[in-house]
Design an enzyme around this catalytic site. Structure first.
Site, PDB file in Angstrom:
ATOM      1  N   HIS A   1       1.576  -0.712 -11.374  1.00  0.00           N
ATOM      2  CA  HIS A   1       2.343   0.152 -11.784  1.00  0.00           C
ATOM      3  C   HIS A   1       1.674   1.425 -12.509  1.00  0.00           C
ATOM      4  O   HIS A   1       0.689   0.928 -13.274  1.00  0.00           O
ATOM      5  CB  HIS A   1       3.504  -0.188 -12.811  1.00  0.00           C
ATOM      6  CG  HIS A   1       4.525   0.588 -12.993  1.00  0.00           C
ATOM      7  ND1 HIS A   1       4.729   1.752 -13.867  1.00  0.00           N
ATOM      8  CD2 HIS A   1       5.920   0.867 -12.408  1.00  0.00           C
ATOM      9  CE1 HIS A   1       5.548   2.562 -13.722  1.00  0.00           C
ATOM     10  NE2 HIS A   1       6.426   2.137 -12.662  1.00  0.00           N
TER      11      HIS A   1
ATOM     12  N   ASP B   1      10.587  -3.196  -8.353  1.00  0.00           N
ATOM     13  CA  ASP B   1      10.899  -3.482  -6.898  1.00  0.00           C
ATOM     14  C   ASP B   1      10.495  -4.924  -6.178  1.00  0.00           C
ATOM     15  O   ASP B   1      10.959  -5.123  -5.329  1.00  0.00           O
ATOM     16  CB  ASP B   1      10.164  -2.425  -6.366  1.00  0.00           C
ATOM     17  CG  ASP B   1      10.965  -0.986  -6.433  1.00  0.00           C
ATOM     18  OD1 ASP B   1      12.026  -0.802  -6.826  1.00  0.00           O
ATOM     19  OD2 ASP B   1      10.026   0.084  -6.583  1.00  0.00           O
TER      20      ASP B   1
HETATM   21  N1  CMC Z   1      -2.220  -4.263  -4.049  1.00  0.00           N
HETATM   22  C1  CMC Z   1      -3.514  -4.382  -4.048  1.00  0.00           C
HETATM   23  N2  CMC Z   1      -4.226  -3.428  -4.820  1.00  0.00           N
HETATM   24  C2  CMC Z   1      -3.746  -2.474  -5.719  1.00  0.00           C
HETATM   25  C3  CMC Z   1      -2.349  -2.385  -5.798  1.00  0.00           C
HETATM   26  C4  CMC Z   1      -1.509  -3.307  -4.753  1.00  0.00           C
HETATM   27  N3  CMC Z   1      -0.133  -3.131  -5.035  1.00  0.00           N
HETATM   28  N4  CMC Z   1      -1.849  -1.289  -6.665  1.00  0.00           N
HETATM   29  C5  CMC Z   1      -3.211  -0.988  -7.200  1.00  0.00           C
HETATM   30  N5  CMC Z   1      -4.116  -1.676  -6.601  1.00  0.00           N
HETATM   31  C6  CMC Z   1      -5.701  -1.490  -7.014  1.00  0.00           C
HETATM   32  C7  CMC Z   1      -6.159  -0.171  -6.447  1.00  0.00           C
HETATM   33  O1  CMC Z   1      -6.633  -0.524  -5.082  1.00  0.00           O
HETATM   34  C8  CMC Z   1      -7.183   0.154  -7.477  1.00  0.00           C
HETATM   35  O2  CMC Z   1      -8.248  -0.651  -7.237  1.00  0.00           O
HETATM   36  P1  CMC Z   1      -9.902   0.004  -7.505  1.00  0.00           P
HETATM   37  O3  CMC Z   1      -9.762   0.252  -8.844  1.00  0.00           O
HETATM   38  O4  CMC Z   1     -10.605  -1.212  -7.097  1.00  0.00           O
HETATM   39  O5  CMC Z   1      -9.916   0.798  -6.495  1.00  0.00           O
HETATM   40  C9  CMC Z   1      -6.471  -0.308  -8.448  1.00  0.00           C
HETATM   41  O6  CMC Z   1      -5.779  -1.371  -8.337  1.00  0.00           O
HETATM   42  C10 CMC Z   1      -5.748   0.941  -9.270  1.00  0.00           C
HETATM   43  O7  CMC Z   1      -4.624   1.275  -8.268  1.00  0.00           O
HETATM   44  P2  CMC Z   1      -4.279   2.709  -8.248  1.00  0.00           P
HETATM   45  O8  CMC Z   1      -3.891   3.097  -6.872  1.00  0.00           O
HETATM   46  O9  CMC Z   1      -5.416   3.673  -8.874  1.00  0.00           O
HETATM   47  O10 CMC Z   1      -3.195   2.651  -9.246  1.00  0.00           O
HETATM   48  P3  CMC Z   1      -1.945   3.918  -9.487  1.00  0.00           P
HETATM   49  O11 CMC Z   1      -1.636   3.882 -10.740  1.00  0.00           O
HETATM   50  O12 CMC Z   1      -2.413   5.270  -9.006  1.00  0.00           O
HETATM   51  O13 CMC Z   1      -0.960   3.611  -8.570  1.00  0.00           O
HETATM   52  C11 CMC Z   1       1.071   2.303  -7.816  1.00  0.00           C
HETATM   53  C12 CMC Z   1       0.149   2.890  -9.166  1.00  0.00           C
HETATM   54  C13 CMC Z   1       2.368   1.878  -8.126  1.00  0.00           C
HETATM   55  C14 CMC Z   1       1.351   3.385  -7.026  1.00  0.00           C
HETATM   56  C15 CMC Z   1       0.234   1.127  -7.040  1.00  0.00           C
HETATM   57  O14 CMC Z   1      -0.031  -0.056  -8.125  1.00  0.00           O
HETATM   58  C16 CMC Z   1       0.836   0.730  -5.930  1.00  0.00           C
HETATM   59  O15 CMC Z   1       0.512   1.270  -4.812  1.00  0.00           O
HETATM   60  N6  CMC Z   1       1.550  -0.406  -5.838  1.00  0.00           N
HETATM   61  C17 CMC Z   1       2.369  -0.641  -4.704  1.00  0.00           C
HETATM   62  C18 CMC Z   1       3.754  -0.144  -4.634  1.00  0.00           C
HETATM   63  C19 CMC Z   1       4.677  -0.407  -5.317  1.00  0.00           C
HETATM   64  O16 CMC Z   1       4.945  -1.380  -5.671  1.00  0.00           O
HETATM   65  N7  CMC Z   1       5.303   0.928  -5.715  1.00  0.00           N
HETATM   66  C20 CMC Z   1       6.401   0.676  -6.781  1.00  0.00           C
HETATM   67  C21 CMC Z   1       6.016   1.035  -8.204  1.00  0.00           C
HETATM   68  S1  CMC Z   1       7.452   0.515  -9.504  1.00  0.00           S
HETATM   69  C22 CMC Z   1       8.734   1.624  -8.996  1.00  0.00           C
HETATM   70  C23 CMC Z   1       8.812   3.102  -9.596  1.00  0.00           C
HETATM   71  O17 CMC Z   1       8.939   3.213 -10.619  1.00  0.00           O
HETATM   72  O18 CMC Z   1       8.387   3.888  -8.798  1.00  0.00           O
END
Ligand code: CMC
Length: 419
Positions: free
Chosen positions: A298, A355
């Site tokens: 998240h 989710d």
């Molecule tokens: N599986 C594997 N690796 C992950 C995941 C995941 N679900 N989420 C983040 N990472 C890794 C990412 O690759 C990165 O690694 P590194 O630092 O080595 O490059 C690190 O964790 C940080 O990730 P980020 O994408 O920079 O983080 P963000 O804050 O931009 O993204 C997120 C947050 C929710 C978009 C992301 O965690 C994600 O894609 N999760 C899966 C989709 C999901 O479940 N979304 C629902 C969110 S809750 C409902 C809502 O409120 O919208």
């Protein structure tokens, strides 16, 4: 409350940025004069450090796993309140008295009929249209019928969209399944009527209670992607239907609300593949695979998602009550354990989010997978409208970010034969 200031100096010019402290003691520096004074703008991809507004609606602390609507803890509201009461709280800032709640409820019931033209629009859409696209289109189409004053946060506008939205969501579900619409029953409660219209029969109290809880947990989440979109669209004076329709589109993506559909599809894929969770955890850790564990991580929760804890409990209760044995739940538990014990996930503070469990409950209740994100939208509506209303009341200026231009500088146009 300016308690301090930050001084930024660049190329011999400087500006004083007052430090603003929120009621939960979070500090921010106000850069309103930065560009005028120094020529600098800020660059912050994904707005990871940028406060877009001041808001008195929802407080969350991602490190401590706190989520409060108008000062009330989400766990208290999920246990003791109901969705209509929470909607009132978000919109008007206080829990309603008994007469206020009765009045609000009866206005929602009285204004819930959706005009026949909307049904025609839904039926005319290609059968393969995703329910989120149908919902965005149907919501926008309401502005054709209720245009008057709908760019103003009047009570009439607010009641109108809140009252009609569950009816629209239910119609979208029936339409997607090729089923006839079920008549709106104004004698039923908000959630009861939605369930009746969606399934063509009244839902049990256990299911109504679970739905109510899920809707409360989704009702607001401060300046997330879809809410920021609603505020941004509304800042141009677009009407409430257009603004919410924009929010529905933003919610649809699998990195936001669309994750609930993606989680279930992923659990199904793991099940179909033989249920080897370790294989999928390894894939999620391998950046080259491009695979992410949906329902994990998240942007703001870096300890746990308080909504996920409440939903996990509700999930157990609903499955027990319905006597559902779902292999996907076992897979989900294994994934959760694997991730919680794996340094990749621990180091990056990736925990199950809201989710991760909601889809399992929706599935047990009988919703088709592609309806999960419209259900998120149904829950989020009061938050969107409350934030839109707040933006209007604060008289916020039109949202218009700056950019850092990285393209070509001026170059002469050449006739095609000379290129
Ligand atoms: N599986 C594997 N690796 C992950 C995941 C995941 N679900 N989420 C983040 N990472 C890794 C990412 O690759 C990165 O690694 P590194 O630092 O080595 O490059 C690190 O964790 C940080 O990730 P980020 O994408 O920079 O983080 P963000 O804050 O931009 O993204 C997120 C947050 C929710 C978009 C992301 O965690 C994600 O894609 N999760 C899966 C989709 C999901 O479940 N979304 C629902 C969110 S809750 C409902 C809502 O409120 O919208």
């Amino acid at each position: 409350m300016a308690e301090d200031k930050v001084i930024i100096t660049y190329a011999g010019k400087s500006t004083e940025c007052p430090v603003i402290i929120g009621t939960e003691q979070e500090p921010a520096m106000d850069i309103a004069n930065l560009r005028d004074d120094t020529g600098l703008v800020t660059l912050d991809f994904g707005y990871k450090n940028t406060g877009a507004t001041k808001s008195a609606i929802t407080f969350l602390d991602g490190e401590l796993g706190i989520l409060r609507y108008r000062g009330y803890d989400i766990a208290d509201l999920a246990e003791k309140s109901n969705f209509v009461e929470v909607a009132y709280l978000l919109l008007y800032g206080e829990l309603p008295t008994a007469p206020q709640l009765a009045d609000f409820t009866s206005k929602l019931q009285a204004n819930s009929d959706v005009p026949a033209e909307i049904a025609t629009i839904l039926k005319a859409m290609p059968k393969s249209t995703h329910p989120m696209a149908q919902l965005a289109a149907a919501t926008l189409a309401l502005s054709g019928v209720y245009a008057k004053d709908s760019a103003k946060a009047t009570e009439e506008t607010i009641i109108n969209i809140l009252a009609k939205f569950p009816v629209l969501v239910a119609m979208v579900m029936r339409n997607t399944q090729g089923l006839d619409f079920v008549p709106n029953d104004k004698s039923l409660g908000y959630v009861e009527n939605f369930m009746n219209m969606a399934f063509g029969k009244q839902a049990s109290q256990v299911i109504v209670d679970a739905m109510d809880k899920l809707l409360i947990l989704h009702a607001d989440h401060e300046q997330n992607c879809s809410t920021s979109t609603v505020r941004m669209a509304g800042s141009s004076n677009a009407n409430v239907y257009a603004s919410v329709s924009a929010g529905i589109s933003a919610l649809w993506g699998p990195l936001h609300g669309g994750a609930n559909q993606a989680v279930l599809e992923q659990l199904e894929a793991i099940e179909a593949d033989g249920g080897d969770t370790a294989k999928f955890v390894a894939m999620a850790k391998d950046k080259a695979s491009g695979f992410r564990l949906m329902g994990f991580g998240h942007r703001v929760y870096k300890n746990f998602d308080p909504r996920a804890r409440i939903i996990k409990k509700a999930c157990d209760e609903v499955l027990n009550d319905l006597g559902v044995q779902d292999k996907k739940l076992t897979i989900a538990m294994e994934l959760e354990q694997a991730a919680l014990n794996d340094s990749y996930f621990v180091d990056r503070k990736l925990y199950p989010n809201v989710d991760f469990y909601s889809g399992i409950i929706y599935k047990a209740i009988g919703f088709p997978t592609d309806m999960f994100t419209p259900l998120f939208a149904l829950g989020r509506l009061p938050g969107w409208v409350a934030q839109w209303k707040e933006m209007k009341e604060n008289k916020e200026p039109i949202g218009r970010p700056r950019q850092i231009f990285t393209g070509a500088t001026l170059r002469p146009y050449k006739e095609v034969e000379n290129r």
